[in-house]
Design a protein around this motif. Structure first.
Motif, mmCIF file in Angstrom:
data_model
loop_
_atom_site.group_PDB
_atom_site.id
_atom_site.type_symbol
_atom_site.label_atom_id
_atom_site.label_comp_id
_atom_site.label_asym_id
_atom_site.label_seq_id
_atom_site.Cartn_x
_atom_site.Cartn_y
_atom_site.Cartn_z
ATOM 1 N N GLY A 49 0.801 -1.208 0.000
ATOM 2 C CA GLY A 49 0.000 0.000 0.000
ATOM 3 C C GLY A 49 0.839 1.266 0.000
ATOM 4 N N SER A 101 -4.428 -6.799 -6.708
ATOM 5 C CA SER A 101 -5.733 -7.214 -6.174
ATOM 6 C C SER A 101 -5.558 -7.637 -4.710
ATOM 7 C CB SER A 101 -6.283 -8.386 -6.978
ATOM 8 O OG SER A 101 -5.495 -9.539 -6.741
ATOM 9 N N LYS A 102 -6.688 -7.786 -3.998
ATOM 10 C CA LYS A 102 -6.629 -8.223 -2.598
ATOM 11 C C LYS A 102 -5.976 -9.591 -2.487
ATOM 12 C CE LYS A 102 -10.518 -5.618 -0.742
ATOM 13 N NZ LYS A 102 -11.842 -5.654 -0.142
ATOM 14 N N GLU A 103 -6.308 -10.472 -3.440
ATOM 15 C CA GLU A 103 -5.741 -11.835 -3.419
ATOM 16 C C GLU A 103 -4.219 -11.792 -3.618
ATOM 17 O OE1 GLU A 103 -9.950 -11.887 -4.310
ATOM 18 O OE2 GLU A 103 -8.307 -10.898 -5.372
ATOM 19 N N ALA A 116 -2.313 -9.249 -2.952
ATOM 20 C CA ALA A 116 -1.735 -8.606 -1.765
ATOM 21 C C ALA A 116 -1.530 -9.627 -0.647
ATOM 22 C CB ALA A 116 -2.631 -7.463 -1.293
ATOM 23 N N VAL A 117 -2.493 -10.529 -0.460
ATOM 24 C CA VAL A 117 -2.375 -11.572 0.565
ATOM 25 C C VAL A 117 -1.175 -12.469 0.248
ATOM 26 C CG1 VAL A 117 -3.468 -13.661 1.501
ATOM 27 C CG2 VAL A 117 -4.803 -11.563 1.226
#
Length: 197
Positions: free
Chosen positions: A4, A33-35, A37-38
């Protein structure tokens, strides 16, 4: 850097680079994407964990090497072995501190796979057991030494041999010089001097 956060690429881009900074910045920023980022966080956590394990192993190596500090101090007097304390430990772990197992410096050189015949293409390319781990370390140290102005005994010899026989053979000759110096140091238990090596 945390996910971020923005990362300014400008200080890291070479002035000769033809790609506009904005384009490089956009490629680095991208869209995550969130995925993703994880997954990236998992990867970063794994890297942190590996670094922690590496630090623990290094602490244990230093603890175990404490009893050999006198020998390690002698090895560190050899040019190229004084910067990273782990390099001297690697030498000691490969060859040991007792040079009576190598009756001459040439025996040590041969054991390490640095004999002249080992670097000639018309002979076997098989190297000793030591060569697979130890020889690359010696070559790395030798490559640094030939650029050093503090130790002309190495750079002068390198240039002389390179002119006649090429870079690879000259580097192996520097490795032989290093090993000969180490053999004398651990045999005589006296620090490195440029004379006689």
């Amino acid at each position: 850097q945390h996910l971020g956060e923005t990362f300014d690429v400008a200080p890291f881009v070479d002035g000769r680079c033809k790609t506009p900074i904005e384009e490089i910045q956009a490629a680095v920023d991208g869209a995550v994407s969130k995925e993703q980022a994880v997954k990236l966080r998992q990867c970063l956590n794994h890297i942190d964990e590996l670094e922690m394990h590496k630090s623990e192993i290094e602490r244990e190596i230093f603890r175990l090497s404490d009893k050999y500090e006198d020998i390690l101090t002698l090895i560190r007097t050899v040019p190229g072995f004084d910067k990273n304390p782990m390099t001297a430990i690697q030498v000691l772990s490969e060859i040991g501190g007792d040079m009576s197992v190598f009756t001459t410096a040439k025996n040590l050189v041969s054991w390490a796979g640095c004999c002249p015949h080992n670097d000639q293409s018309n002979h076997t390319t098989r190297i000793s057991r030591a060569g697979s781990y130890f020889k690359p370390v010696l070559v790395q140290v030798a490559n640094a030494l030939i650029k050093s102005k503090k130790h002309p005994e190495f750079s002068t010899r390198y240039r002389r041999i390179k002119a006649r026989r090429g870079h690879k053979k000259a580097i192996i000759a520097i490795c032989r010089m290093i090993l000969t110096a180490i053999w004398h140091i651990l045999t005589d238990l006296k620090p490195y001097t440029a004379k006689g090596f």
